[in-house]
Design a protein around this motif. Structure first.
Motif, PDB file in Angstrom:
ATOM      1  N   LEU A  55     -15.195 -30.575 -21.705  1.00 12.88           N
ATOM      2  CA  LEU A  55     -15.856 -31.826 -22.091  1.00 12.88           C
ATOM      3  C   LEU A  55     -16.285 -32.639 -20.879  1.00 12.88           C
ATOM      4  O   LEU A  55     -17.269 -33.380 -20.940  1.00 12.88           O
ATOM      5  CB  LEU A  55     -14.932 -32.658 -22.979  1.00 12.88           C
ATOM      6  CG  LEU A  55     -14.912 -32.321 -24.465  1.00 12.88           C
ATOM      7  CD1 LEU A  55     -13.877 -33.170 -25.186  1.00 12.88           C
ATOM      8  CD2 LEU A  55     -16.286 -32.519 -25.097  1.00 12.88           C
ATOM      9  N   SER A  56     -15.542 -32.522 -19.793  1.00 10.08           N
ATOM     10  CA  SER A  56     -15.920 -33.267 -18.589  1.00 10.08           C
ATOM     11  C   SER A  56     -17.271 -32.808 -18.047  1.00 10.08           C
ATOM     12  O   SER A  56     -17.940 -33.549 -17.319  1.00 10.08           O
ATOM     13  CB  SER A  56     -14.841 -33.101 -17.507  1.00 10.08           C
ATOM     14  OG  SER A  56     -14.796 -31.764 -17.035  1.00 10.08           O
ATOM     15  N   PHE A  57     -17.681 -31.582 -18.427  1.00  8.60           N
ATOM     16  CA  PHE A  57     -19.002 -31.079 -18.029  1.00  8.60           C
ATOM     17  C   PHE A  57     -20.045 -31.296 -19.121  1.00  8.60           C
ATOM     18  O   PHE A  57     -21.146 -31.789 -18.848  1.00  8.60           O
ATOM     19  CB  PHE A  57     -18.917 -29.585 -17.681  1.00  8.60           C
ATOM     20  CG  PHE A  57     -18.176 -29.298 -16.408  1.00  8.60           C
ATOM     21  CD1 PHE A  57     -18.768 -29.487 -15.163  1.00  8.60           C
ATOM     22  CD2 PHE A  57     -16.866 -28.846 -16.441  1.00  8.60           C
ATOM     23  CE1 PHE A  57     -18.089 -29.229 -13.987  1.00  8.60           C
ATOM     24  CE2 PHE A  57     -16.174 -28.587 -15.272  1.00  8.60           C
ATOM     25  CZ  PHE A  57     -16.774 -28.778 -14.031  1.00  8.60           C
ATOM     26  N   THR A  58     -19.719 -30.925 -20.350  1.00  5.83           N
ATOM     27  CA  THR A  58     -20.719 -30.983 -21.421  1.00  5.83           C
ATOM     28  C   THR A  58     -21.141 -32.408 -21.756  1.00  5.83           C
ATOM     29  O   THR A  58     -22.273 -32.640 -22.182  1.00  5.83           O
ATOM     30  CB  THR A  58     -20.198 -30.294 -22.691  1.00  5.83           C
ATOM     31  OG1 THR A  58     -18.983 -30.926 -23.108  1.00  5.83           O
ATOM     32  CG2 THR A  58     -19.947 -28.819 -22.451  1.00  5.83           C
ATOM     33  N   THR A  59     -20.238 -33.374 -21.597  1.00  8.54           N
ATOM     34  CA  THR A  59     -20.597 -34.761 -21.898  1.00  8.54           C
ATOM     35  C   THR A  59     -21.498 -35.370 -20.826  1.00  8.54           C
ATOM     36  O   THR A  59     -22.042 -36.458 -21.028  1.00  8.54           O
ATOM     37  CB  THR A  59     -19.335 -35.632 -22.047  1.00  8.54           C
ATOM     38  OG1 THR A  59     -18.512 -35.493 -20.878  1.00  8.54           O
ATOM     39  CG2 THR A  59     -18.537 -35.220 -23.271  1.00  8.54           C
ATOM     40  N   LEU A  88     -28.476 -28.230 -30.377  1.00  2.00           N
ATOM     41  CA  LEU A  88     -27.513 -27.591 -31.275  1.00  2.00           C
ATOM     42  C   LEU A  88     -26.475 -26.780 -30.508  1.00  2.00           C
ATOM     43  O   LEU A  88     -25.295 -26.744 -30.889  1.00  2.00           O
ATOM     44  CB  LEU A  88     -28.252 -26.697 -32.275  1.00  2.00           C
ATOM     45  CG  LEU A  88     -29.226 -27.416 -33.224  1.00  2.00           C
ATOM     46  CD1 LEU A  88     -29.897 -26.421 -34.163  1.00  2.00           C
ATOM     47  CD2 LEU A  88     -28.505 -28.492 -34.023  1.00  2.00           C
ATOM     48  N   SER A  89     -26.886 -26.150 -29.414  1.00  2.00           N
ATOM     49  CA  SER A  89     -25.948 -25.333 -28.627  1.00  2.00           C
ATOM     50  C   SER A  89     -24.925 -26.206 -27.915  1.00  2.00           C
ATOM     51  O   SER A  89     -23.708 -25.961 -27.990  1.00  2.00           O
ATOM     52  CB  SER A  89     -26.719 -24.480 -27.610  1.00  2.00           C
ATOM     53  OG  SER A  89     -27.618 -23.613 -28.250  1.00  2.00           O
ATOM     54  N   VAL A  90     -25.418 -27.221 -27.209  1.00  3.95           N
ATOM     55  CA  VAL A  90     -24.494 -28.127 -26.509  1.00  3.95           C
ATOM     56  C   VAL A  90     -23.623 -28.858 -27.519  1.00  3.95           C
ATOM     57  O   VAL A  90     -22.420 -29.051 -27.298  1.00  3.95           O
ATOM     58  CB  VAL A  90     -25.283 -29.136 -25.641  1.00  3.95           C
ATOM     59  CG1 VAL A  90     -24.329 -30.157 -25.014  1.00  3.95           C
ATOM     60  CG2 VAL A  90     -26.059 -28.414 -24.556  1.00  3.95           C
ATOM     61  N   GLY A  91     -24.226 -29.236 -28.657  1.00  2.00           N
ATOM     62  CA  GLY A  91     -23.456 -29.904 -29.703  1.00  2.00           C
ATOM     63  C   GLY A  91     -22.344 -29.030 -30.238  1.00  2.00           C
ATOM     64  O   GLY A  91     -21.221 -29.507 -30.469  1.00  2.00           O
ATOM     65  N   PHE A  92     -22.624 -27.740 -30.439  1.00  2.00           N
ATOM     66  CA  PHE A  92     -21.592 -26.810 -30.921  1.00  2.00           C
ATOM     67  C   PHE A  92     -20.423 -26.736 -29.946  1.00  2.00           C
ATOM     68  O   PHE A  92     -19.252 -26.780 -30.354  1.00  2.00           O
ATOM     69  CB  PHE A  92     -22.195 -25.418 -31.124  1.00  2.00           C
ATOM     70  CG  PHE A  92     -21.168 -24.355 -31.397  1.00  2.00           C
ATOM     71  CD1 PHE A  92     -20.628 -24.198 -32.673  1.00  2.00           C
ATOM     72  CD2 PHE A  92     -20.724 -23.519 -30.386  1.00  2.00           C
ATOM     73  CE1 PHE A  92     -19.665 -23.239 -32.928  1.00  2.00           C
ATOM     74  CE2 PHE A  92     -19.757 -22.555 -30.623  1.00  2.00           C
ATOM     75  CZ  PHE A  92     -19.230 -22.416 -31.904  1.00  2.00           C
ATOM     76  N   VAL A  93     -20.733 -26.626 -28.665  1.00  2.00           N
ATOM     77  CA  VAL A  93     -19.662 -26.551 -27.652  1.00  2.00           C
ATOM     78  C   VAL A  93     -18.853 -27.848 -27.642  1.00  2.00           C
ATOM     79  O   VAL A  93     -17.612 -27.824 -27.590  1.00  2.00           O
ATOM     80  CB  VAL A  93     -20.264 -26.268 -26.258  1.00  2.00           C
ATOM     81  CG1 VAL A  93     -19.162 -26.297 -25.193  1.00  2.00           C
ATOM     82  CG2 VAL A  93     -20.969 -24.920 -26.247  1.00  2.00           C
ATOM     83  N   ASN A  94     -19.545 -28.992 -27.696  1.00  2.00           N
ATOM     84  CA  ASN A  94     -18.840 -30.281 -27.744  1.00  2.00           C
ATOM     85  C   ASN A  94     -17.914 -30.358 -28.952  1.00  2.00           C
ATOM     86  O   ASN A  94     -16.762 -30.785 -28.846  1.00  2.00           O
ATOM     87  CB  ASN A  94     -19.854 -31.433 -27.814  1.00  2.00           C
ATOM     88  CG  ASN A  94     -20.440 -31.777 -26.460  1.00  2.00           C
ATOM     89  OD1 ASN A  94     -19.783 -31.617 -25.437  1.00  2.00           O
ATOM     90  ND2 ASN A  94     -21.675 -32.229 -26.445  1.00  2.00           N
ATOM     91  N   ASP A  95     -18.416 -29.935 -30.106  1.00  2.00           N
ATOM     92  CA  ASP A  95     -17.613 -29.997 -31.336  1.00  2.00           C
ATOM     93  C   ASP A  95     -16.393 -29.090 -31.253  1.00  2.00           C
ATOM     94  O   ASP A  95     -15.308 -29.457 -31.710  1.00  2.00           O
ATOM     95  CB  ASP A  95     -18.470 -29.599 -32.543  1.00  2.00           C
ATOM     96  CG  ASP A  95     -19.623 -30.564 -32.776  1.00  2.00           C
ATOM     97  OD1 ASP A  95     -19.527 -31.714 -32.310  1.00  2.00           O
ATOM     98  OD2 ASP A  95     -20.612 -30.165 -33.409  1.00  2.00           O
TER      99      ASP A  95
END
Length: 692
Positions: A249-253, A46-53
């Protein structure tokens, strides 16, 4: 001031984050998610997803930013309003009346879309310019429409991702890109599979309610528009946010997890869709049935002698250094030729050539796109899932037919009447050592007719002759691969060449004009000194249509092919089943070439030749062999059809009847052979084993 101006972005952003969160929770609880995630795993998702969104939402904001930045009252003041309105009117007239305007050069519906857009802009601008008392009301209406479209995209994307995950257990990938390509089939499948009217009604109602809420909370901001200084500051802020989002995004993905479900749920579908669209790949080992890699390679390679990927091909006679001209004909289905059953006489010249050639009567294209045909003839490998290798990033320094000719001292070129940057052809062929002759090499006086796809085939024929004459003078043999363009929608060509008008825009006209152009080419070629020492291969890249009753309808992959060389190639018919990837290895056999080979096609005259053909779409991969068609598809699906010829006076092998077999009745040996072929090819492509 600034927080108020950001209110539309705040409300849309919060809505997008909430929708994305709901989607993730649904995916976590979905029955297809077969792994158990602990509390910390869920928190991470959920945390990584929030940042991605958050980052993705920022990257979707430029359209709304530009819309708000261009809101202004000063542009409606005189004389600026008259100047802007005049420019818009001139642009509308330009698109409407100028035959070869820049928009029409792109083909398709680009010009019509541009015309509608500019027309609407004229109407709205004129209304707000001449009736200033209605300006606020009109601006509010357009603002509501803009918000509605944003909210609609958010809701529709969430629903689409749910159905995609429901079927595949994944976020968007190349299959989603494929759905855009096969729009008719996908829409038909949706109409048959889901309650479309209730579904879309719910989407529209939800969108309208959310839009109305955001509109009522933010419409007051349109009463006081920012000045130029404030707009520059707002634009600067968004540019910083966009740069941060791209970097983020280049990091979180790239954050990995211990299982696929966790990675997919924490991801955002939009970046994954973009990646799939730009990389054109579909991971075979994730989506298709597999067997032991060692067993797959052993079974696939047993057709070759020796049974190895890299093989030494030796001939029992001296090599023949003949010139070779390979002509790939656009969209030439076999049933356009009289030799394959056509009675309309739209290919009189090609039929006359077939009588004097080695004619392959039972040959199948590997795919349904030009790049698929070019891949088959250049790399001589079965197709792989996703887009052709030609359109992928890793498409250079491959083991190619041109590379074999270059090793023999040939001058090697790719000829194309259009701009070869299309479909990445220039990048692929130049990256594999071919010289390029395309529309960029034409002088104005060399073009008698052109459309969006390129110069007319007869102009390319003349250019090809000039190119070959220059090559012949160098004293080196040449190999030229010419891809025709005229037999392609909109099927326009010069008037007076054939008995079908050039503006009729009929496919029969396109076929017949290409036949006419090839006649002109051979008439010119026969006058050249190099003609008698040249081998010509004429073959279609793919058929005109690929739609049918089953995943891979064989009649939509059957293509004409023949090899002509007066005094060298004896006219005959080769009736055994064969693939497009077999054509060039067969030619090398006829030329008695000695070479190291990594080709996965066979010389059809070799002792170990196995009659078979590979046919595929972006997703479905098929093998035709021993009167069976075996098809493997994503989600590890396997189907098999028995093939029985239907009665036909001309050629019974061209009228195929399909009987679908149930899983328990499948020919398992052919299932394993199909898996072996595609699994091995995919493995070698992925690991660069088919490079030089």
């Amino acid at each position: 001031m600034y927080p108020k101006k950001l209110k539309p972005f705040f409300y849309l952003g919060v809505f997008y984050i909430i929708i994305s969160l709901i989607s993730r929770v649904i995916f976590l609880l979905h029955p297809i998610t077969t792994v158990h995630l602990g509390f910390m795993d869920i928190l991470k998702v959920l945390s990584v997803g929030f940042v991605n969104d958050f980052f993705v939402f920022i990257l979707t904001c430029p359209f709304l930013v530009l819309y708000l930045l261009f809101l202004s009252n000063s542009k409606y003041q005189k004389p600026y309003g008259f100047v802007i309105l005049g420019i818009l009117l001139l642009l509308f007239i330009y698109i409407l009346l100028i035959p070869n305007n820049i928009f029409k050069q792109y083909g398709g519906s680009v010009a019509e879309i541009a015309l509608v857009f500019v027309g609407l802009k004229i109407i709205f601008f004129g209304f707000m310019f001449f009736w200033p008392e209605k300006r606020i009301k009109m601006r509010n209406t357009l603002y509501f429409i803009t918000l509605f479209l944003y909210v609609l995209l958010i809701v529709f994307n969430a629903v689409s991702e749910y159905f995609f995950y429901n079927e595949f257990g994944l976020r968007y990938n190349f299959i989603a890109v494929d759905y855009l390509i096969y729009t008719n089939e996908v829409i038909g499948n949706i109409m048959e599979s889901y309650p479309v009217i209730p579904l879309f009604t719910s989407i529209i109602i939800t969108t309208a309610l959310i839009t109305f809420y955001i509109y009522t909370k933010t419409k007051q901001e349109l009463l006081h528009l920012p000045d130029i200084k404030q707009k520059i500051l707002l634009l600067g802020l968004f540019m910083i946010l966009m740069g941060t989002s791209l970097l983020g995004l280049s990091f979180t993905t790239k954050i990995k997890s211990c299982n696929v479900f966790e990675e997919e749920i924490q991801a955002n579908g939009i970046p994954k869709f973009y990646w799939a669209f730009t990389h054109n790949e579909l991971d075979y080992f994730q989506f298709y049935p597999v067997i032991s890699q060692k067993a797959a390679e052993k079974q696939f390679l047993q057709q070759f002698s020796p049974s190895a990927l890299k093989r030494e091909i030796t001939a029992d006679q001296p090599e023949l250094k003949k010139n070779v001209v390979l002509i790939s004909v656009e969209s030439l289905s076999a049933d356009y030729l009289e030799h394959y059953g056509n009675s309309e006489k739209i290919t009189p010249f090609l039929d006359s050539l077939a009588d004097r050639s080695l004619l392959f009567t039972n040959l199948y294209a590997t795919g349904n796109r030009t790049v698929s045909g070019l891949e088959a003839l250049t790399l001589c490998i079965p197709p792989t899932a996703g887009e052709s290798i030609i359109k992928r990033e890793d498409n250079k320094k491959k083991f190619t037919t041109g590379g074999i000719f270059k090793s023999k001292g040939y001058d090697v070129k790719f000829l194309y009447g259009g701009y070869s940057y299309f479909d990445n052809m220039q990048d692929f062929y130049a990256g594999n050592g071919y010289g390029i002759v395309d529309r960029n090499n034409f002088k104005p006086e060399e073009i008698s007719f052109a459309n969006v796809w390129g110069v007319a085939d007869e102009d390319m024929a003349k250019k090809a002759i000039r190119t070959m004459n220059a090559e012949a003078k160098s004293g080196k043999p040449f190999f030229n691969h010419w891809m025709t363009v005229s037999n392609h929608r909109p099927f326009t060509y010069p008037e007076g060449r054939i008995d079908i008008p050039g503006d009729a825009k009929s496919r029969e006209g396109g076929v017949k004009y290409t036949d006419y152009s090839l006649r002109k080419f051979f008439e010119m070629a026969k006058k050249q000194d190099w003609y008698k020492n040249t081998v010509f291969i004429i073959i279609a890249d793919h058929c005109a249509s690929s739609a049918g009753d089953i995943e891979l309808p064989m009649d939509k992959y059957r293509i004409p092919a023949f090899i002509l060389s007066e005094g060298f190639i004896k006219p005959q018919k080769f009736t055994k089943l064969m693939s497009q990837i077999d054509v060039m290895p067969t030619l090398f056999g006829l030329l008695k070439f000695n070479y190291h080979s990594k080709f996965l096609g066979q010389d059809v005259f070799s002792k170990k030749f196995q009659p078979k053909a590979y046919i595929a779409t972006y997703e479905d991969l098929g093998l035709i062999k021993d009167n069976y068609l075996t098809v493997i598809s994503p989600l590890k699906k396997i189907k098999q059809y028995s093939l029985s010829p239907e009665p036909s006076k001309l050629s019974p092998e061209f009228n195929i009847h399909y009987d679908e077999k149930y899983l328990k009745k499948q020919n398992q040996n052919l299932v394993n052979e199909t898996i072996s072929a595609y699994q091995s090819t995919s493995h070698w492509v992925k690991n660069h084993a088919l490079n030089q």
